[in-house]
Design an enzyme around this catalytic site. Structure first.
Site, mmCIF file in Angstrom:
data_model
loop_
_atom_site.group_PDB
_atom_site.id
_atom_site.type_symbol
_atom_site.label_atom_id
_atom_site.label_comp_id
_atom_site.label_asym_id
_atom_site.label_seq_id
_atom_site.Cartn_x
_atom_site.Cartn_y
_atom_site.Cartn_z
ATOM 1 N N GLY A 1 19.289 55.908 27.979
ATOM 2 C CA GLY A 1 20.767 56.166 28.418
ATOM 3 C C GLY A 1 20.602 57.773 28.931
ATOM 4 C CB CYS B 1 18.192 62.455 33.134
ATOM 5 S SG CYS B 1 18.907 64.187 33.279
ATOM 6 C CE LYS C 1 17.650 63.747 24.080
ATOM 7 N NZ LYS C 1 16.448 64.315 24.691
HETATM 8 C C1 UDX Z 1 14.899 62.871 30.255
HETATM 9 C C2 UDX Z 1 13.513 63.328 30.434
HETATM 10 O O1 UDX Z 1 12.576 63.147 29.435
HETATM 11 C C3 UDX Z 1 13.354 64.828 31.009
HETATM 12 O O2 UDX Z 1 12.034 65.147 31.387
HETATM 13 C C4 UDX Z 1 14.343 64.909 32.208
HETATM 14 O O3 UDX Z 1 14.380 66.456 32.812
HETATM 15 C C5 UDX Z 1 15.673 64.421 31.975
HETATM 16 O O4 UDX Z 1 15.629 63.141 31.480
HETATM 17 P P1 UDX Z 1 16.799 63.091 28.200
HETATM 18 O O5 UDX Z 1 17.798 62.531 29.229
HETATM 19 O O6 UDX Z 1 16.998 64.527 27.529
HETATM 20 O O7 UDX Z 1 15.661 63.668 29.228
HETATM 21 O O8 UDX Z 1 16.247 62.316 27.230
HETATM 22 P P2 UDX Z 1 14.902 61.638 26.773
HETATM 23 O O9 UDX Z 1 14.546 62.516 25.560
HETATM 24 O O10 UDX Z 1 13.770 61.501 27.826
HETATM 25 O O11 UDX Z 1 15.487 60.430 26.206
HETATM 26 C C6 UDX Z 1 16.089 59.263 27.288
HETATM 27 C C7 UDX Z 1 16.560 58.051 26.627
HETATM 28 O O12 UDX Z 1 15.231 57.214 26.240
HETATM 29 C C8 UDX Z 1 17.432 58.280 25.320
HETATM 30 O O13 UDX Z 1 18.422 57.549 25.215
HETATM 31 C C9 UDX Z 1 16.415 57.898 24.208
HETATM 32 O O14 UDX Z 1 17.041 57.359 22.949
HETATM 33 C C10 UDX Z 1 15.720 56.629 24.862
HETATM 34 N N1 UDX Z 1 14.302 56.753 24.478
HETATM 35 C C11 UDX Z 1 13.404 57.599 24.152
HETATM 36 C C12 UDX Z 1 13.858 55.326 23.907
HETATM 37 O O15 UDX Z 1 14.718 54.411 23.710
HETATM 38 N N2 UDX Z 1 12.554 55.236 23.176
HETATM 39 C C13 UDX Z 1 11.428 56.327 23.362
HETATM 40 O O16 UDX Z 1 10.439 56.027 22.803
HETATM 41 C C14 UDX Z 1 11.937 57.398 23.685
#
Ligand code: UDX
Length: 438
Positions: free
Chosen positions: A262, A265, A328
């Site tokens: 979610g 981005c 997150k």
């Molecule tokens: C993301 C990109 O990582 C970053 O490089 C970009 O600039 C902006 O978008 P961010 O939105 O901060 O960053 O979150 P990220 O850490 O990528 O996590 C995104 C989502 O994926 C979260 O909801 C997280 O819970 C989920 N996630 C992440 C999973 O469900 N499983 C995983 O293994 C990793």
């Protein structure tokens, strides 16, 4: 260097603060009066670890100021565009109105040799269009320099990025070499640490950003698709992820199955990418992203079903404790948060939901006032028929199953992030269920 940062949202504030920390003289500009007032007092308008301390020291140094007056940009030589590009209301496309408004407002204040640097995530082709606008209306030039920071690690990602990408127009008045030299000066500290740099054209630079986010989203949905298969075969998706992750070509990072992605981005960026591909006539190339999005959204429905199942098929009238609302951990961001979405769906089923989060209570309350919010996990779980973990904050990972079992009505936990040790919870008398695990 003298820098202006247009747009003081997540990206802009972090960027402005870190640039000042690196020794540049920075003005952050935004049309939102209350944001500017709050930032000028050293109060970020969102939660980000380490940022309040850095903001305080940058303000105290005198190198960082905030203003509503775009005219203040006239003193700067480098102008970062860091405004939002949200999903438009009724389509998948990105809304470029803030980017266009920022560049239009900036134009009269640009001096000869200035460099406008795009950081916002935009559909491929936007930089070319903005470059034409800037060179027609001023003696400045444009570079595209996408940002890859992660919420929760935004300061470290900005000070020490894992790569720098410069999209530069060849053969323009100020010349490709000049834009590169200016950006090298801005990022001198990171470059001195050996940060890799890719110098390319506009289209590639724009695509690097959306391609990276599409890849990350695909990785998460891949493992969540495996979770769907694991659920009907009795396999354990977390062990599967460990085992395939040992293959260096695959890697274990971003293979955590659970409620899915979610935030501000990943979801909107893959949708905007699909919309742009359709405009370009290459929608087939990205049709897999539609499936990536669907797999991701299906996890939320599966989570609700699992909770219902734990309540003998009817959540109505049952007490549910929701742990976690942010998209997150280490963030107060609830934009497109799977956790908040699941909490709301449980309420819609007639459940009595008591929700908590270490940082996102206020942001969640603003968006979803109909939920009941409490400050701590202990309060949330009191008399609960089922405990549902939706965001893997470390304080929830470390909960003592024996301790909280005395507070609940039913010792049943559904782990939406596969972040608890099932053996430990079962040994303490809990019924433990998770997504993609037996
Ligand atoms: C993301 C990109 O990582 C970053 O490089 C970009 O600039 C902006 O978008 P961010 O939105 O901060 O960053 O979150 P990220 O850490 O990528 O996590 C995104 C989502 O994926 C979260 O909801 C997280 O819970 C989920 N996630 C992440 C999973 O469900 N499983 C995983 O293994 C990793």
């Amino acid at each position: 260097m003298k820098i202006s940062v247009i747009g003081c949202g997540y990206l802009g504030v972090v960027h402005a603060t870190c640039m000042a920390e690196l020794g540049h003289e920075v003005v952050g500009i935004d049309v939102d009066k209350s944001k500017i007032a709050s930032l000028s007092e050293g109060k970020p308008t969102f939660f980000e670890p380490g940022l309040p301390e850095l903001l305080a020291s940058a303000l105290a140094s005198g190198r960082l100021t905030f203003s509503e007056d775009i005219g203040r940009a006239a003193d700067a030589q480098v102008h970062f565009i860091a405004v939002g590009t949200p999903q438009t209301g009724d389509t998948y496309a990105a809304d470029l109105s803030y980017v266009n408004a920022a560049v239009t407002a900036l134009l009269p204040h640009l001096g000869a040799g200035d460099l406008v640097v795009g950081k916002s995530t935009v559909p491929v082709g936007t930089a070319e269009m903005l470059h034409a606008m800037i060179t027609a209306g001023s003696d400045a030039s444009l570079a595209w320099n996408p940002e890859f920071l992660r919420e929760g690690f935004a300061v470290a990602d900005t000070i020490s990025p894992d790569r720098l990408v410069y999209g530069i127009a060849a053969g323009t008045a100020t010349g490709a070499g000049n834009a590169e030299a200016i950006l090298d000066e801005v990022y001198a500290a990171a470059l001195a640490e050996g940060t890799p740099k890719v110098v390319t054209d506009f289209a590639t630079a724009e695509l690097v950003k959306v391609a990276a986010n599409a890849f990350l989203a695909t990785k998460i949905s891949f493992i969540n698709a495996m979770a769907e298969v694991a659920e009907v075969t009795g396999a354990d998706v977390t062990q599967l992820a460990d085992a395939i992750g040992y293959d260096a070509r695959i890697g274990r990072r971003f293979l955590n199955a659970g409620l899915g992605f979610g935030g501000g981005c990943l979801p909107k960026d893959i949708r905007a990418f699909m919309a742009r591909a359709e405009e370009l006539g290459v929608d087939q190339a990205l049709s897999f992203l539609r499936e990536v999005d669907s797999i991701n959204l299906r996890r939320r429905g599966r989570m609700v079903d699992l909770v219902n199942e734990m309540l003998d098929g009817s959540a109505a009238g049952k007490r549910i404790a929701v742990l976690g609302l942010a998209f997150k951990p280490n963030s107060d961001d609830v934009r497109d948060s799977p956790a908040l979405d699941v909490a709301v769906r449980l309420v819609e089923l007639g459940a009595i939901v008591t929700a908590t989060d270490p940082e996102a209570l206020e942001t969640a309350r603003r968006k979803r006032p109909e939920l009941t919010y409490v400050a701590t996990a202990e309060e949330a779980v009191r008399d609960a028929d089922v405990v549902v973990l939706l965001t893997e904050w470390s304080e929830y990972r470390e909960l003592d199953p024996t301790g909280i079992s005395t507070l609940v009505r039913g010792a049943v936990i559904v782990d939406g992030r596969n972040c608890l040790n099932p053996a430990r919870w079962r040994a303490a008398g809990w019924t433990y269920r998770a997504l993609g695990r037996p």
